[in-house]
Design a protein around this motif. Structure first.
Motif, mmCIF file in Angstrom:
data_model
loop_
_atom_site.group_PDB
_atom_site.id
_atom_site.type_symbol
_atom_site.label_atom_id
_atom_site.label_comp_id
_atom_site.label_asym_id
_atom_site.label_seq_id
_atom_site.Cartn_x
_atom_site.Cartn_y
_atom_site.Cartn_z
ATOM 1 N N ILE A 34 0.859 -1.184 0.000
ATOM 2 C CA ILE A 34 0.000 0.000 0.000
ATOM 3 C C ILE A 34 0.892 1.228 0.000
ATOM 4 O O ILE A 34 1.830 1.321 0.782
ATOM 5 C CB ILE A 34 -0.928 0.006 1.229
ATOM 6 N N LYS A 35 0.591 2.161 -0.910
ATOM 7 C CA LYS A 35 1.361 3.384 -1.029
ATOM 8 C C LYS A 35 0.489 4.579 -0.663
ATOM 9 O O LYS A 35 -0.742 4.476 -0.631
ATOM 10 C CB LYS A 35 1.866 3.548 -2.465
ATOM 11 N N ASP A 38 -3.184 5.672 -2.336
ATOM 12 C CA ASP A 38 -4.033 4.540 -2.729
ATOM 13 C C ASP A 38 -5.400 4.648 -2.066
ATOM 14 O O ASP A 38 -5.539 5.161 -0.960
ATOM 15 C CB ASP A 38 -3.392 3.211 -2.309
ATOM 16 N N TYR A 39 -6.407 4.124 -2.757
ATOM 17 C CA TYR A 39 -7.746 4.030 -2.178
ATOM 18 C C TYR A 39 -7.849 2.693 -1.446
ATOM 19 O O TYR A 39 -7.491 1.647 -1.995
ATOM 20 C CB TYR A 39 -8.817 4.088 -3.274
ATOM 21 N N LYS A 98 -7.407 -3.237 -0.344
ATOM 22 C CA LYS A 98 -7.333 -2.339 -1.492
ATOM 23 C C LYS A 98 -8.713 -2.189 -2.103
ATOM 24 O O LYS A 98 -9.458 -3.156 -2.265
ATOM 25 C CB LYS A 98 -6.359 -2.883 -2.523
ATOM 26 N N GLN A 102 -11.563 2.691 -8.094
ATOM 27 C CA GLN A 102 -10.911 3.422 -9.175
ATOM 28 C C GLN A 102 -10.716 2.573 -10.426
ATOM 29 O O GLN A 102 -10.323 3.089 -11.461
ATOM 30 C CB GLN A 102 -9.538 3.925 -8.708
#
Length: 118
Positions: A34-35, A38-39, A98, A102
């Motif tokens: 996860i960055k 991110d959604y 995640k 999107q």
């Protein structure tokens, strides 16, 4: 008799694991990349009490603003008295997944770029 107003009040089904889904958290959940930006969907895992979000945030989608070794910071919109406040909460990695919100937008963007190139 008055009912309780605790942090886990009225979460009998919300904080219960699904049928035949009990047991420890899978290792891939901890290794999820996860960055920032991110959604993610906040989905509380009831078997892990540490770092669990409040019941209001269960099922909400937010944007990651901070990543630590065992948790992520998430910006979530919360309606309060007719206005929307952006809340910043930290949740352990076991309680997020995640988001696919999107995916459709990105697919449409790729299709539009391909159509432009033709």
């Amino acid at each position: 008799m008055p009912h309780s107003f605790g942090t886990r009040a009225r979460t009998r089904h919300m904080f219960a694991k699904k049928f035949r889904q009990h047991g420890p958290v899978k290792l891939s959940q901890y290794l999820m990349a996860i960055k920032v930006g991110d959604y993610v969907d906040i989905f509380a895992d009831p078997s892990i009490h540490k770092g669990m979000p409040h019941k209001h945030y269960h099922g909400r989608t937010g944007i990651v603003f901070n990543v630590t070794k065992s948790a992520v910071g998430v910006r979530v919109n919360k309606p309060v008295n007719g206005r929307i406040i952006e809340k910043r909460i930290h949740v352990r990695i076991e309680h997020v997944r995640k988001s696919t919100c999107q995916k459709e937008i990105l697919a449409r963007k790729v299709a539009n770029e391909a159509a432009k190139a033709e």
